[in-house]
Structure formats: structure tokens, C-alpha cells
Write a protein that holds these residues in place. Sequence first.
Motif, PDB file in Angstrom:
ATOM      1  N   TRP A 856       0.798  -1.100   0.024  1.00 57.62           N
ATOM      2  CA  TRP A 856      -0.005  -0.071  -0.001  1.00 57.62           C
ATOM      3  C   TRP A 856       0.898   1.211   0.213  1.00 57.62           C
ATOM      4  N   LEU A 857       1.934   1.425   0.625  1.00 57.02           N
ATOM      5  CA  LEU A 857       2.822   2.458   0.871  1.00 57.02           C
ATOM      6  C   LEU A 857       3.228   2.485  -0.862  1.00 57.02           C
ATOM      7  N   SER A 858       3.867   1.560  -1.359  1.00 55.77           N
ATOM      8  CA  SER A 858       4.393   1.627  -2.492  1.00 55.77           C
ATOM      9  C   SER A 858       3.517   2.223  -3.830  1.00 55.77           C
ATOM     10  N   LEU A 859       2.114   1.394  -3.187  1.00 55.35           N
ATOM     11  CA  LEU A 859       1.151   2.229  -4.221  1.00 55.35           C
ATOM     12  C   LEU A 859       0.789   3.687  -4.159  1.00 55.35           C
ATOM     13  N   GLU A 860       0.938   4.139  -3.074  1.00 51.98           N
ATOM     14  CA  GLU A 860       0.619   5.523  -2.719  1.00 51.98           C
ATOM     15  C   GLU A 860       2.048   6.289  -3.343  1.00 51.98           C
ATOM     16  N   HIS A 861       3.129   5.899  -2.924  1.00 55.98           N
ATOM     17  CA  HIS A 861       4.341   6.595  -3.221  1.00 55.98           C
ATOM     18  C   HIS A 861       5.370   5.756  -4.354  1.00 55.98           C
ATOM     19  N   PRO A 862       4.828   5.367  -5.390  1.00 49.07           N
ATOM     20  CA  PRO A 862       5.637   4.660  -6.078  1.00 49.07           C
ATOM     21  C   PRO A 862       7.201   4.972  -6.699  1.00 49.07           C
ATOM     22  N   ALA A 863       7.355   6.357  -6.274  1.00 52.50           N
ATOM     23  CA  ALA A 863       8.663   6.947  -6.874  1.00 52.50           C
ATOM     24  C   ALA A 863       9.408   6.725  -5.325  1.00 52.50           C
ATOM     25  N   SER A 864       9.120   6.547  -4.373  1.00 52.93           N
ATOM     26  CA  SER A 864       9.964   6.246  -3.220  1.00 52.93           C
ATOM     27  C   SER A 864      10.402   4.985  -3.186  1.00 52.93           C
ATOM     28  N   TRP A 865      11.903   4.725  -2.401  1.00 50.35           N
ATOM     29  CA  TRP A 865      12.296   3.500  -2.302  1.00 50.35           C
ATOM     30  C   TRP A 865      11.771   2.801  -1.113  1.00 50.35           C
ATOM     31  N   LEU A 866      11.702   1.418  -1.180  1.00 50.73           N
ATOM     32  CA  LEU A 866      11.201   0.572   0.044  1.00 50.73           C
ATOM     33  C   LEU A 866      11.974  -0.720  -0.127  1.00 50.73           C
ATOM     34  N   PRO A 867      12.452  -1.157   1.283  1.00 52.71           N
ATOM     35  CA  PRO A 867      13.033  -2.183   1.222  1.00 52.71           C
ATOM     36  C   PRO A 867      12.026  -3.579   0.758  1.00 52.71           C
ATOM     37  N   SER A 868      12.709  -4.573   0.272  1.00 54.38           N
ATOM     38  CA  SER A 868      11.847  -5.828  -0.389  1.00 54.38           C
ATOM     39  C   SER A 868      11.486  -6.563   0.883  1.00 54.38           C
ATOM     40  N   ILE A 869      10.337  -6.864   1.209  1.00 51.21           N
ATOM     41  CA  ILE A 869      10.075  -7.898   2.303  1.00 51.21           C
ATOM     42  C   ILE A 869       9.201  -9.475   1.629  1.00 51.21           C
ATOM     43  N   PHE A 870       9.270  -9.542   0.503  1.00 50.56           N
ATOM     44  CA  PHE A 870       8.540 -10.523  -0.266  1.00 50.56           C
ATOM     45  C   PHE A 870       9.600 -11.539  -0.487  1.00 50.56           C
ATOM     46  N   ASN A 871       8.701 -12.759  -0.862  1.00 54.00           N
ATOM     47  CA  ASN A 871       9.619 -13.906  -1.158  1.00 54.00           C
ATOM     48  C   ASN A 871      10.437 -14.473   0.186  1.00 54.00           C
ATOM     49  N   PHE A 872      10.159 -14.193   1.279  1.00 55.38           N
ATOM     50  CA  PHE A 872      10.712 -14.868   2.422  1.00 55.38           C
ATOM     51  C   PHE A 872      10.621 -16.352   2.539  1.00 55.38           C
ATOM     52  N   ARG A 873      11.652 -16.840   3.094  1.00 55.14           N
ATOM     53  CA  ARG A 873      11.484 -18.388   3.247  1.00 55.14           C
ATOM     54  C   ARG A 873      10.572 -18.951   4.266  1.00 55.14           C
ATOM     55  N   SER A 874       9.635 -19.911   4.096  1.00 53.69           N
ATOM     56  CA  SER A 874       8.848 -20.275   4.865  1.00 53.69           C
ATOM     57  C   SER A 874       9.175 -21.048   6.029  1.00 53.69           C
ATOM     58  N   PRO A 875       8.716 -20.801   7.326  1.00 51.21           N
ATOM     59  CA  PRO A 875       9.417 -21.771   8.514  1.00 51.21           C
ATOM     60  C   PRO A 875       8.738 -23.179   8.394  1.00 51.21           C
ATOM     61  N   PHE A 876       7.616 -23.330   7.583  1.00 55.60           N
ATOM     62  CA  PHE A 876       6.940 -24.331   7.604  1.00 55.60           C
ATOM     63  C   PHE A 876       7.178 -25.546   6.649  1.00 55.60           C
ATOM     64  N   GLN A 877       8.700 -25.566   6.425  1.00 56.12           N
ATOM     65  CA  GLN A 877       9.008 -26.417   5.220  1.00 56.12           C
ATOM     66  C   GLN A 877       8.924 -27.956   5.720  1.00 56.12           C
ATOM     67  N   ILE A 878       8.870 -28.085   7.129  1.00 52.09           N
ATOM     68  CA  ILE A 878       8.704 -29.356   7.640  1.00 52.09           C
ATOM     69  C   ILE A 878       7.551 -29.017   8.745  1.00 52.09           C
ATOM     70  N   THR A 879       6.446 -29.454   8.386  1.00 48.36           N
ATOM     71  CA  THR A 879       5.214 -28.894   9.120  1.00 48.36           C
ATOM     72  C   THR A 879       5.181 -29.391  10.577  1.00 48.36           C
ATOM     73  N   ALA A 880       5.789 -30.593  10.591  1.00 48.75           N
ATOM     74  CA  ALA A 880       5.842 -31.249  12.026  1.00 48.75           C
ATOM     75  C   ALA A 880       6.832 -30.222  13.106  1.00 48.75           C
ATOM     76  N   ARG A 881       7.766 -29.611  12.360  1.00 48.56           N
ATOM     77  CA  ARG A 881       8.722 -28.971  13.171  1.00 48.56           C
ATOM     78  C   ARG A 881       9.183 -27.786  12.474  1.00 48.56           C
ATOM     79  N   PRO A 882       8.410 -26.633  12.696  1.00 52.03           N
ATOM     80  CA  PRO A 882       8.412 -25.553  11.896  1.00 52.03           C
ATOM     81  C   PRO A 882       9.779 -24.905  12.425  1.00 52.03           C
ATOM     82  N   SER A 883      10.479 -24.124  11.646  1.00 50.62           N
ATOM     83  CA  SER A 883      12.037 -23.853  11.818  1.00 50.62           C
ATOM     84  C   SER A 883      11.728 -22.410  12.710  1.00 50.62           C
ATOM     85  N   LYS A 884      12.465 -22.553  13.911  1.00 48.71           N
ATOM     86  CA  LYS A 884      12.554 -21.353  14.742  1.00 48.71           C
ATOM     87  C   LYS A 884      13.588 -20.649  14.440  1.00 48.71           C
TER      88      LYS A 884
END
Length: 1003
Positions: A856-884
Motif C-alpha cells: 500500500w505504501l508503494s502504491l501511494e508513493h511509487p517513486a519512493s524506495w522501499l526495502p523488499s520484504i517479499f519471497n521470504f523463506r517459509s518456516p513451515f517447510q517441515i510442518t511437524a517441526r517449524p523452523s525457529k
Amino acid sequence: FKTINQAQLLSDVLYYPDQFEARQWLIYYISKPLIGSWEPLKITPATLPIVVAGMNATSQSSPTSNDSQLSSGTSNPKKSITSFSELLSHFPMIARQMQPGLERVFKEFHKDVNERAAVLRSQASTKHSRRSSTASSHSGSNGSIHSRFSNGHAKSPAVTPVTASEDERFIRRALETAVTAAIDLFQLVDKQQLSYLGSSTDLTGSAVERLIERYVTEQLHDSAVFPVLCNCHKLEDLELESRIHGMEHVDIAQIGLTIEDGRSGKLSLLKRLAQGVEVFRKMGIAGSPQQMLDILLETQKAITATPPAIEHNKNAQNGDLSEKPTPTMTMNADTLVSLLLIVVIRSQVRHLQARLACIRHFNFLDDVDSGELGYALSTFEAVLSYLSSDSGGLRKASRRNKRLWQATRKGTISEVAAILDVQSPHDIHKHNGLEAHHEEAIEDGKDLESHEHLFTDSERRASGRLSGATTEIGTPIEPSSLAHVFPFQAEGASQTPAPIVRRPKRVSMDVRSLSNTSESSFRSKTTTIDSRGSVLEGDTSIETLVQTQNTEGDSILMLAVDSRQPAMLEYLLSLEDHFPAKFLFEDTNTEGTTLLSAAVQTTNKDLVEIIIDQVLEVRDRHIIREYFAKADVRGRTVAHYLFNAPEMLGRFAEDLPWRHKDKNGQTPLLALCRSYDHPRYHYMVSTALHYATLEQGDDQPLHVDSHIDAKGNSLLHVINDPSLALRLLRHCDTNVNAANDKRFTPLMVASKYGRIDMIRVLFGDRRVDVQAKELRGMTAVELAKDDEVRNRIDDMILVSHVPAADGRVTAVVRSFFVEDASIRLIIKSAVRNENGMIGVTTCRRSLTDFENLAKWLSLEHPASWLPSIFNFRSPFQITARPSKAVLQDLQVRLDRFLKIMLAHSTFSTHELLWEFILFPEVQPEMMEERSRKKAETRAENIKEQYEPIEDVREVESFVGHAREALRGVNHSTKSIIRRVANIRNCNSGTLLPLSLSFPQSPS
């Protein structure tokens, strides 16, 4: 995987390889390998070659012998077989061939017993009635305790003749037949199986016969054999048990032993006897005569051996740990009989006469009349004979000890004074006559007078029994493969013993061999009976009474302390002739507890003051320090119990052993730190810290490493006073992140038990690692006792961050998993208001909320730089034991995202950001609609206010120049990240780079 393997997931870490473009690796630690098996490397100890003259020539002349030895050394090890049941389980073919025959043998045995059950019952009833009438006819008018004996004879024998009755002979013949039949069955087994047995084990023919004999007797012992023996010896056992019960309070000093080394020698002897009693009590559950004989041998070895623990403790106190413990020693027969007598009395095992008959008559293959077995069995017979015929003096001593001990426990000073003031033999006799057992006391005096003329005849009868036991059975035994070793067919010549010279018995003198070839061994067996005639047995003199100890090793002084009788203790200590200062310093029970330590444990101040006053009469501080340093069997000194007597700290703190560790590794300082609920906790621990520092003698701060217990807990782990903990952190050389065996740091312990003040003190030290993890990968916050403690820790984490220019502190303080396979992050923001109070707001956000905020912030200010927080590793790769580890990485990244936003020139004052931080409840649809309308309005305004740019060459030139400038920054940044990753891997102990191979990027 060819097979299904399972392993437990323990913990996980994030790993960055040593590469320029490193990928993030998620590594799980498992409990065992899924492929193959883990085996530790066997380290062969280094040995020095033995140089022997001519060894090289011998080795060269006989190479075949070396080859044969090498081949034999590399062959498969032989099986170790200790019982016939184990043999049948290891060799199923032999078991299959013998099982039907063994079942038939057992059925025939029980059939014979059942057929004659009525006859046996009638014979037993007749026999018992005859014995009862004989006992009644021989009982004198004075109630003599020597009127009848365990074997039913009217005349007193030196050793109780173990005769076999009709029913006993019948059961013996039946058991002998069963054993012989079982041996014959084994001989009929397939020869190939027997050859395989001989090649794969070290068993011999005689060894197998003994295994079969023990197997058969164990199968039939409890069901048929032993009940018959108990029925045959019922009256003898009842009388013997009654006599033993009347001697349970006898002290070892009253059985005619001269104990060397004073109290320490007596304490050592008590410990040996306690071990012997523990072993002999197994006799009550023994399932065969062979096992009973083994227990008897083990008991005699236990009471004649110096306990290694005693010698080790002595060496440790003297600073010499290299000295080996004293090996097993032998002693003369008189001493062995006396020691075994105490063991039999204190073990309270029933049916001893029946067990003696079982050992004597039902061991078919072992020669129980000579050698070590004969020596042990003759000693046991002598003990039972003494208990059955000549134990009146010990019963009198036991009764008097009991009265003295009971009066001491009750605090009846007048009764104790009356007992201890009796000095003449006439007064002793008169005093004992006040008891209910007056008749027995008179009778014992008669028996002692009439005992002299029985010695020669009794010993001749004993010698005749040992040499010609076949006459007791009467009927000859039919020849069989086992007949040559039956004890009832042993031959030997009788020997009349020489006159006996009586002497006091000593524990550590007149050492003789237990070998059957030793002349002194044979004499000791025949002269053992003279031990019962010692004038020292049953000693009830005042000097002996004041030295008596019960089965726990408690003296009269210790009984007064344990019963919390200060008046009685003061009276006893006033008898300086009987209880001098040396007695006080040496008095300990079998657990090694001193009088002062016992008094401190009772929390009775009067007792402690009485003993301290006696201790202070000794002016030598060295002796006092040695007394305070005496440790019990748990390794604890009186200083370990000072929380029960804190007043001692002000008087003897300089003399206490502050660095002495018990078996759990706890020092007295650690023990005081654990007394959390004590009202004087601060005073005790503060004083102990001061004097423990002085004891070091190096003018240095307290060495905390000297006060770590066996589980790795330091003072910071156990202390519960914030001011004292702050004192340790500031003035002592301590590791604030030291972990115990469970990898718990002091902060984790404080968090687990909800010690808020301790948590606050530890958080104030910048050396404390808040993110340290224990074995399961949990941090101090996750180990918190409840939500209130977690909330307090979150506030402390928030305050530890650097505030912004306006004084506000905002951070992502914690993250956790939820049941819907998602994560939650806790955002806290605090600011100090005008009244000086700090206001804290708390919000919970998901990863999706952060992604929507950035969108939403990038939508309102498309010309401003924002750090990327997308495509993070999922901690639930092993469902029985999520990665701390992944969860912690997400928390760090999102916390940095918020800090960048708060420092951004465009977004730091944006209303959407502050709504996200300050408002617990947000409406994503409304915020998204508002941002979309703002973006549309901005686009329309740009179209109206600005004209389109057609020439973009200058813009492209500027962008290209900027890219070239940023390329060097990007390279330097990645190089720093690579080095930081290496440092983090080294600090976390991740050694996987040694075992994993990654393609190396060009440098």
C-alpha cells in the motif's frame, strides 16, 4: 531408502556457505543417522613393546605358532553361558530335544511328592508332637534358655548336628533322581549339537552338570523342596527366630571383639557389616541351595573386605587419590563367627535352620565339607549353634541397650542415670532382674557355670560329624554318576582338637588362610565353637554401654540429638569420664554425620549451642576446622546445612570449608543460595560471599568457577536476590552466559521460574545474550513461566533499543507460531509522557500484514524506495517441526524494515504506518481502498500539473552512472555479509562446512 528409518528432529539453524553469492541453508539436527549407523572410532591404547632376550629368535623359529595365535585371536568370541536357562535360549535345538524330557521329570517328581503327601503330613505331625513333648520335659523350673536345641537333642552339642528326617530323606532322594535324570537327558542330545556347544562356549562336562543341577533345583525349590524343609524344621526355626529377635539391639562391641583404631575402626567395621547384612538378606529370596551357598560366600567376603569407598574417602581427605583401596583380607575363625553372628541377627532372615539343611543336604555336586565352601558352611553352622544354645548373655545386653536407648530418646534423665550408675556385677544382676525376663537371666548364669564340662565332648561330636556324615542318613545311597561327590558319602578321619586357649578376639590380627590345605584353616573350623565361651560376650559394663551404637551407627549422644533432647545431651556431656572431648569430635554414624551436623539439621538451637560450647573448649583452631570439614556419605559438611543455623555464620564463618563440594558438586555457598524462602536469605548469602572470597587467600574477586555444581549450575543460576546478583555481575569474575547441562543460561532459569527482578538485573548487563538457545532451540522468552513474564521481558527488550530523535522506541520484540500454520509478530512502541511515565502500546501483526503495508505504501508513493520484504523463506517447510531459526530471521528482517520506515523522509510521518504500529485492530479493506483512492488522485494531479517528457537521454545517462556507482557498493556489502556469516557460523558452533561441499565462486 530401502527400509523405513525414523529420527527425531532436535533443532535447526540457518547456514550461509563461504561464497560470494551465498544461498541460505536451513539445517535440521536429528537424533540419529537415517542412512547407515553411527559408531564411535575405537582408539587403541598405545603400549610399549616388551624387550625380552631371545624373543626375536623364538618368533623366527616358530612362525606357525604366531600364525595360529593370530588366527585364534581373530576368531569369533565364544558365548558366555552362566545358567542352564541361558544355554537353552542360545541353543534352541538342544532345548527342543530336552524340553519334553524335562517336563516329564518334573511331573514325575510332583507325582511322587503328591502320592506321599498324606504320609509326610502324618509323619511331620508325629515328629513335631514328639519334639514338643521333649522340649517340655527338658525345660527346667527356672525356664532355662538352653533346655532344648534347634535339632531336638537334649544334650548341648558344640555344632548343631544337621540330621535328616524321614520326609527330608525322601525329598532328597526324589530331587537326586530328578537331577540324575536331567543329566541323562542332556547326554542323549544329538552329538552334533553337543559338539557345536563345546566349540562355541567354554563349558565343560562338570560345568554343564552343575548348571543342570541348579536349573532342576530352582524349578522345584519353591514349589516342593523348601516347603518340606520348612515343615521339618518349623519348631527349631521358631525358637531361633525368637532368640534372634531378642538380640536385635546388640552392639558389636559386646560380642567379644577388640576393635582397633577406636571410633574410626568401629565405623569402618559397621560399614562392612552393613554391606554384609544387605547381601545376606538375599538369602530370604534365594531359589536354590546353590544360590544360598553363593550368598553365604559373598556375605563372608563382604564382612572381611575393607570397603573401597572408605579408603578412597580417607585418601581424598589426605590429598592422596593415587593410593589403591585395601584388598580383601582374611581373619581368624573366632572373629569371622562374631561378625557373621551380627549379620545374621541384623538381617532377620527367616527359616535359617531349614536353609542350613538345604545347603548341607541338597548340594549334590559341590563338596560342602572341605575347602572354602566347607569353611563358610561350618562358620554358618557355628553361628546358628551359638544362637540356639548359648546366646543368653547377648540377649541380656540387647535388653539393656534397648532400655538405655529408649530412655535417651524419651529424655528420661533419671532412668539413664540409674542405668549408667550400676557398676558392680551384683547390681547389674539386680538391675536386670527388674525386667520381665528375670527367669532367663537366672538361667543364663546357670548355663555359664555348667558350660565348661561340655567343651571337650561337644567339640568331639562336631569333629565326628564333619568326618563321618554318612551315619546321619543311615541308609546307603545307590551308586550313580553323581555319588562320588555327595556330601553324605564323604570320608575322613576324626580328629580330637587340642585344648583351647581363650583370648580376646581382634578384628585385624591372627590372619589365616581360607584355603582347605591350610592347617590353621582346619583348626579354625574345629575351634570356632570356643568363640562362644569368651567372657567378653554380652558385656554390659558402663564403659561398654556408653560406647554402644544402634544399627544405623547412632551413639547415645546421637540418639539424644536426633530425638531433640537438649537436656539429655547436656547431661550426657557432663559425664566427662565417659564422653570426653575426643569422643565428641570422633562421634559419627554410619553415614558419616557428625553430632554438630545432626544438630544443625534438626534446626534445634539449644542442641547447636550445647555442642558449640563443647567445641569451643578446644583452643586449637586447626582441630575445629578439621571437625567442620568432616563430610558424610553424601559429601556434605556442616556448612552445607547452615541455612538451618545461620547464627553460626557470625562465629565460625572463617573456619568453614566454603569450597568443599558434595557428591552433587554443590559447595556450601551454592547450598545457601538455594535456600530461597529463608527469612535471612540476604544475610546468609552476603556473609557467605564475603568469607568465601577471603578463603581464596589471593586478594582477588570471588572465583565463581569454583562454585559450579555437577550439573553446570553457577551462582547466577541459583541465586534469587537481585542485589546479590548485581554484586556478582559487577565485582566477580563470572561468565554471565554460562550454560548448564541443559544449556540453560542464568537468564533462561530466571525466565522459567518467573523471577522478574532477576530478569531485570540480567537485562541490565550488556554481556547477556538474550537470544541464546537451549538444547531444544528455545530462548529465554519462550521458556517464560507465563504470559505476564513474557510481557515483562518484551518490555525490557523494547527498552534496550536505541530511541529515535523524538524519544519514541518502536521494535518487533517477539515472534511465535500459531495453530493455523502462520506466524505472529509483536510490535511494541513506547514513549515517555509529561508525567514521566512510559506509555507502551502493543500490536500483533502477521507476515501478510507487513506485506500489505509495503504494497500500500508503494502504491501511494511509487517513486519512493522501499526495502523488499517479499519471497521470504517459509518456516513451515517441515510442518511437524517449524523452523525457529527461520522465524527468528523473519523477526530480525521485519524489525529492520520498521526502523527503515520510521527513519524514511517520506514514510516516517505517514498515517498508514502509524496506524499499523499504534492501533491493535486494523481494517485491511478500508486501508487498501483509501490507498487506492490516494494513488488515483495523485495520478490525476500529475497528468494535470506536468507535461510528459519525450527526451530521456539525460535520464538514462544519470541512471547508468548511478548503477556504476552502486555496483561497487553492492560488491563491498556482499563481501561484508560473507565475513559476518563466517563469524556467526563460528560463534554458533556450526561445523558443517567441514562435511558439506559447495561450489566455490571465483574471488
